[in-house]
Design a protein around this motif. Structure first.
Motif, mmCIF file in Angstrom:
data_model
loop_
_atom_site.group_PDB
_atom_site.id
_atom_site.type_symbol
_atom_site.label_atom_id
_atom_site.label_comp_id
_atom_site.label_asym_id
_atom_site.label_seq_id
_atom_site.Cartn_x
_atom_site.Cartn_y
_atom_site.Cartn_z
ATOM 1 N N THR A 84 -30.785 -34.808 -52.010
ATOM 2 C CA THR A 84 -30.727 -33.662 -51.103
ATOM 3 C C THR A 84 -30.727 -34.075 -49.644
ATOM 4 O O THR A 84 -30.056 -33.451 -48.804
ATOM 5 C CB THR A 84 -31.918 -32.728 -51.379
ATOM 6 O OG1 THR A 84 -31.868 -32.297 -52.745
ATOM 7 C CG2 THR A 84 -31.880 -31.505 -50.486
ATOM 8 N N ASP A 85 -31.454 -35.150 -49.308
ATOM 9 C CA ASP A 85 -31.566 -35.570 -47.922
ATOM 10 C C ASP A 85 -30.351 -36.353 -47.424
ATOM 11 O O ASP A 85 -30.338 -36.787 -46.265
ATOM 12 C CB ASP A 85 -32.832 -36.416 -47.722
ATOM 13 C CG ASP A 85 -34.082 -35.552 -47.634
ATOM 14 O OD1 ASP A 85 -33.947 -34.328 -47.475
ATOM 15 O OD2 ASP A 85 -35.199 -36.107 -47.716
ATOM 16 N N CYS A 86 -29.341 -36.547 -48.272
ATOM 17 C CA CYS A 86 -28.083 -37.194 -47.856
ATOM 18 C C CYS A 86 -26.917 -36.258 -48.146
ATOM 19 O O CYS A 86 -26.077 -36.538 -49.012
ATOM 20 C CB CYS A 86 -27.898 -38.528 -48.563
ATOM 21 S SG CYS A 86 -28.923 -39.844 -47.903
ATOM 22 N N LEU A 104 -21.432 -40.304 -51.268
ATOM 23 C CA LEU A 104 -22.406 -40.274 -50.181
ATOM 24 C C LEU A 104 -23.511 -41.306 -50.384
ATOM 25 O O LEU A 104 -23.529 -42.052 -51.361
ATOM 26 C CB LEU A 104 -22.989 -38.865 -50.065
ATOM 27 C CG LEU A 104 -21.990 -37.752 -49.772
ATOM 28 C CD1 LEU A 104 -22.690 -36.396 -49.764
ATOM 29 C CD2 LEU A 104 -21.266 -37.995 -48.452
ATOM 30 N N GLY A 105 -24.436 -41.327 -49.428
ATOM 31 C CA GLY A 105 -25.518 -42.295 -49.438
ATOM 32 C C GLY A 105 -26.749 -41.812 -50.187
ATOM 33 O O GLY A 105 -26.754 -40.766 -50.840
ATOM 34 N N GLY A 106 -27.815 -42.597 -50.056
ATOM 35 C CA GLY A 106 -29.074 -42.282 -50.717
ATOM 36 C C GLY A 106 -30.021 -43.460 -50.600
ATOM 37 O O GLY A 106 -29.597 -44.590 -50.332
ATOM 38 N N GLY A 107 -31.294 -43.197 -50.827
ATOM 39 C CA GLY A 107 -32.308 -44.236 -50.662
ATOM 40 C C GLY A 107 -32.490 -45.142 -51.856
ATOM 41 O O GLY A 107 -33.281 -46.087 -51.798
ATOM 42 N N MET A 108 -31.769 -44.899 -52.935
ATOM 43 C CA MET A 108 -31.942 -45.688 -54.147
ATOM 44 C C MET A 108 -31.099 -46.956 -54.130
ATOM 45 O O MET A 108 -30.203 -47.113 -53.308
ATOM 46 C CB MET A 108 -31.586 -44.844 -55.371
ATOM 47 C CG MET A 108 -30.194 -44.248 -55.345
ATOM 48 S SD MET A 108 -29.986 -42.777 -54.293
ATOM 49 C CE MET A 108 -30.743 -41.511 -55.290
ATOM 50 N N VAL A 131 -31.774 -50.272 -38.997
ATOM 51 C CA VAL A 131 -32.104 -48.862 -38.780
ATOM 52 C C VAL A 131 -31.815 -48.500 -37.331
ATOM 53 O O VAL A 131 -32.215 -49.226 -36.402
ATOM 54 C CB VAL A 131 -33.587 -48.574 -39.104
ATOM 55 C CG1 VAL A 131 -33.970 -47.154 -38.723
ATOM 56 C CG2 VAL A 131 -33.864 -48.823 -40.587
ATOM 57 N N GLY A 132 -31.118 -47.386 -37.136
ATOM 58 C CA GLY A 132 -30.839 -46.894 -35.801
ATOM 59 C C GLY A 132 -29.378 -47.047 -35.416
ATOM 60 O O GLY A 132 -28.546 -47.456 -36.223
ATOM 61 N N VAL A 141 -31.140 -37.241 -39.806
ATOM 62 C CA VAL A 141 -31.842 -38.478 -39.455
ATOM 63 C C VAL A 141 -33.335 -38.228 -39.295
ATOM 64 O O VAL A 141 -34.167 -39.064 -39.685
ATOM 65 C CB VAL A 141 -31.238 -39.082 -38.177
ATOM 66 C CG1 VAL A 141 -32.082 -40.246 -37.662
ATOM 67 C CG2 VAL A 141 -29.816 -39.572 -38.455
ATOM 68 N N ALA A 142 -33.711 -37.080 -38.757
ATOM 69 C CA ALA A 142 -35.136 -36.760 -38.623
ATOM 70 C C ALA A 142 -35.808 -36.686 -39.986
ATOM 71 O O ALA A 142 -36.954 -37.143 -40.146
ATOM 72 C CB ALA A 142 -35.306 -35.440 -37.876
ATOM 73 N N ARG A 143 -35.112 -36.121 -40.972
ATOM 74 C CA ARG A 143 -35.687 -36.060 -42.320
ATOM 75 C C ARG A 143 -35.850 -37.456 -42.905
ATOM 76 O O ARG A 143 -36.869 -37.750 -43.533
ATOM 77 C CB ARG A 143 -34.804 -35.201 -43.238
ATOM 78 C CG ARG A 143 -34.787 -33.731 -42.861
ATOM 79 C CD ARG A 143 -34.411 -32.855 -44.035
ATOM 80 N NE ARG A 143 -33.092 -33.135 -44.572
ATOM 81 C CZ ARG A 143 -31.967 -32.573 -44.138
ATOM 82 N NH1 ARG A 143 -32.006 -31.710 -43.128
ATOM 83 N NH2 ARG A 143 -30.808 -32.853 -44.693
ATOM 84 N N TRP A 144 -34.847 -38.309 -42.705
ATOM 85 C CA TRP A 144 -34.980 -39.678 -43.201
ATOM 86 C C TRP A 144 -36.183 -40.372 -42.551
ATOM 87 O O TRP A 144 -36.973 -41.028 -43.219
ATOM 88 C CB TRP A 144 -33.729 -40.483 -42.866
ATOM 89 C CG TRP A 144 -32.492 -40.046 -43.577
ATOM 90 C CD1 TRP A 144 -32.384 -39.108 -44.560
ATOM 91 C CD2 TRP A 144 -31.170 -40.532 -43.342
ATOM 92 N NE1 TRP A 144 -31.079 -38.978 -44.946
ATOM 93 C CE2 TRP A 144 -30.318 -39.832 -44.216
ATOM 94 C CE3 TRP A 144 -30.631 -41.466 -42.464
ATOM 95 C CZ2 TRP A 144 -28.939 -40.060 -44.250
ATOM 96 C CZ3 TRP A 144 -29.274 -41.705 -42.494
ATOM 97 C CH2 TRP A 144 -28.433 -41.008 -43.385
ATOM 98 N N ALA A 145 -36.280 -40.237 -41.247
ATOM 99 C CA ALA A 145 -37.336 -40.932 -40.517
ATOM 100 C C ALA A 145 -38.721 -40.460 -40.926
ATOM 101 O O ALA A 145 -39.694 -41.215 -40.841
ATOM 102 C CB ALA A 145 -37.138 -40.756 -39.016
ATOM 103 N N ALA A 146 -38.813 -39.208 -41.366
ATOM 104 C CA ALA A 146 -40.109 -38.659 -41.766
ATOM 105 C C ALA A 146 -40.588 -39.199 -43.101
ATOM 106 O O ALA A 146 -41.787 -39.148 -43.403
ATOM 107 C CB ALA A 146 -40.033 -37.135 -41.822
ATOM 108 N N THR A 147 -39.667 -39.725 -43.910
ATOM 109 C CA THR A 147 -40.038 -40.132 -45.275
ATOM 110 C C THR A 147 -39.710 -41.587 -45.603
ATOM 111 O O THR A 147 -40.228 -42.125 -46.568
ATOM 112 C CB THR A 147 -39.317 -39.245 -46.299
ATOM 113 O OG1 THR A 147 -37.899 -39.356 -46.118
ATOM 114 C CG2 THR A 147 -39.724 -37.783 -46.139
ATOM 115 N N SER A 148 -38.863 -42.231 -44.807
ATOM 116 C CA SER A 148 -38.360 -43.561 -45.160
ATOM 117 C C SER A 148 -39.370 -44.653 -44.865
ATOM 118 O O SER A 148 -40.046 -44.635 -43.824
ATOM 119 C CB SER A 148 -37.067 -43.847 -44.391
ATOM 120 O OG SER A 148 -36.639 -45.175 -44.617
ATOM 121 N N ASP A 149 -39.445 -45.634 -45.765
ATOM 122 C CA ASP A 149 -40.288 -46.801 -45.502
ATOM 123 C C ASP A 149 -39.542 -47.853 -44.688
ATOM 124 O O ASP A 149 -40.067 -48.936 -44.425
ATOM 125 C CB ASP A 149 -40.812 -47.405 -46.801
ATOM 126 C CG ASP A 149 -39.702 -47.820 -47.759
ATOM 127 O OD1 ASP A 149 -38.507 -47.743 -47.390
ATOM 128 O OD2 ASP A 149 -40.025 -48.227 -48.892
#
Length: 237
Positions: free
Chosen positions: A15-17, A57-61, A115-116, A190-198
């Protein structure tokens, strides 16, 4: 689907991507978005009849974590079908890694995450490529990854590298593009990613990351241009 209103199949992994700016570009370009949210169990088509383009699309996995993401093998099979049928394909970040794996490339992992908003360098081939040339002479792109493509598939051309020489963009058989960066993002995404990403750098905040994207008007315009160039290819321009 008529040639005047081509359709692009877009595979979403989380959902976040979301498609974000890509969805806006397709609407502007007169391309119908057919979104499949694979992470929600929506079925992925096994063929590409009546579809003129494909985007992953992308994703954190991890791109090879089939055990936790059972739709991944179907996505890779769809990428191969697109290649075989000459359907233009765009893989973004995780999608680029899946494209590489599907077409006999190889992925790996960076020692330190990227990142960034960071610079990349177009190769001579990239300067002539319709997508990468849209980024302009001094590309700045949004990175958010630690996994990366380490070996391009056979019959690929390198289009852009990082300042460390890493693979940032490539095209395989002139029809399947992979970009390690994110041209589709908005500040809100990007704000959502930054709030949850390690992967968030120490000392950085979600607000700072979102503000950096908001303020990057020139780079964001170039990302839009890259996506518009791909939509034009799907349209047959």
């Amino acid at each position: 689907m008529s040639l005047d209103q081509p359709e692009m199949l877009v595979i979403e992994h989380e959902t976040d991507c979301p498609p974000a700016v890509l969805a806006d570009v397709l609407a502007e370009q007169g391309v119908t978005l057919r979104l499949v949210r694979a992470h929600r169990g929506e079925p992925i088509p096994e063929d590409l009849r009546h579809v003129e383009g494909l985007a992953i699309l992308g994703g954190g996995m991890d791109a090879d974590d089939d055990a936790s993401h059972p739709w991944f093998p179907t996505v890779r099979a769809l990428i191969r079908t697109a290649r075989d049928r000459g359907v233009p394909t765009l893989g973004i970040c995780l999608g680029a890694q899946q494209l590489a794996l599907a077409l006999e490339g190889r992925m790996g992992r960076r020692a330190v995450a990227e990142v960034g908003i960071l610079p990349v360098r177009a190769t001579d081939d990239g300067a002539q490529d319709p997508l990468i040339s849209a980024l302009g002479p001094d590309p700045q792109v949004l990175q958010w990854h630690q996994d990366q493509v380490e070996e391009m598939p056979p019959s690929s051309r390198l289009l852009a590298t990082g300042t460390d020489g890493s693979i940032q963009a490539f095209v395989t058989e002139g029809i399947a593009w992979g970009v390690q960066f994110h041209p589709e993002v908005t500040p809100e995404v990007v704000a959502r990613w930054a709030a949850t990403s390690d992967l968030l750098p120490v000392g950085s905040t979600p607000e700072q990351q979102a503000a950096a994207v908001e303020e990057a008007e020139g780079p964001r315009a170039s990302w839009h241009g890259l996506l518009a160039a791909f939509a034009g290819i799907v349209r047959g321009d």
